[in-house]
Design a protein around this motif. Sequence first.
Motif, short mmCIF file in Angstrom:
data_model
loop_
_atom_site.label_atom_id
_atom_site.label_comp_id
_atom_site.label_asym_id
_atom_site.label_seq_id
_atom_site.Cartn_x
_atom_site.Cartn_y
_atom_site.Cartn_z
N ILE A 47 0.83 -1.22 0.00
CA ILE A 47 0.00 0.00 0.00
C ILE A 47 0.86 1.25 0.00
N VAL A 48 1.88 1.32 0.88
CA VAL A 48 2.68 2.55 0.95
C VAL A 48 3.53 2.74 -0.31
N VAL A 49 4.03 1.66 -0.89
CA VAL A 49 4.79 1.79 -2.14
C VAL A 49 3.87 2.24 -3.27
N THR A 50 2.64 1.75 -3.28
CA THR A 50 1.66 2.20 -4.28
C THR A 50 1.36 3.69 -4.11
N ILE A 51 1.18 4.11 -2.88
CA ILE A 51 0.94 5.54 -2.62
C ILE A 51 2.13 6.37 -3.10
N TRP A 52 3.34 5.92 -2.77
CA TRP A 52 4.54 6.63 -3.22
C TRP A 52 4.61 6.67 -4.74
N ALA A 53 4.32 5.56 -5.41
CA ALA A 53 4.39 5.51 -6.87
C ALA A 53 3.35 6.43 -7.50
N VAL B 287 9.05 2.95 6.60
CA VAL B 287 8.04 2.03 7.12
C VAL B 287 8.57 0.60 7.03
N ALA B 288 9.11 0.26 5.87
CA ALA B 288 9.54 -1.11 5.62
C ALA B 288 10.77 -1.51 6.43
#
Length: 185
Positions: free
Chosen positions: A104-110, A127-128
């Motif tokens: 989810i957070v990588v998708t938001i960043w992308a 986060v990771a």
Amino acid sequence: MRAADADRAAVADRLRVALDEGRLDLHEYDERLQRAYAARTYADLEALLTDLPPVTPAQRSGLAPAAGPTVGLLGDQLGPAPSRGVTARWLAEVWFPYLRVIAIVVTIWAVTSLLSQDLLYFWPAWVAGPWGVVLVVRTVTGVAGGEPQRQAVKRQRRRERKQAKRASESENPHQPPDPHSHLMW
């Protein structure tokens, strides 16, 4: 009670597993193996395994004489092949929430990088990274400490209690439900 050859062989197999897992060194394994084949009673055999984690629940151990059927020391249900499934299930329970959140957070960043038409600072690493380190430590200590097997035993006990409860409810269909059954004492 006197032990049988099958009991001695089961203890020898459990000692071999402990050697493979690194719980025993070669000298201690050899010493315990000799004592296992020389054992005459269940007590002699149990003494060889007291400091090793159980592979099967104690009430179903092949070392404890029981009225009903017994499960061998390596266990028909929690032996080497099924324990991989138990460990895999435990690892999934530990790691899947992490993987979902990271996705989810990588998708938001992308998406934000795409919308800004610039490659933004990769903040999901904050986060990771720490969470991943905590999970690695938990995984290593959990697997080494036998946590997957303990969780599997707990799940099995819960399942057995539910089945027993359903069976008792089906035997007494006219009995009203206990209003306090939802309370934990």
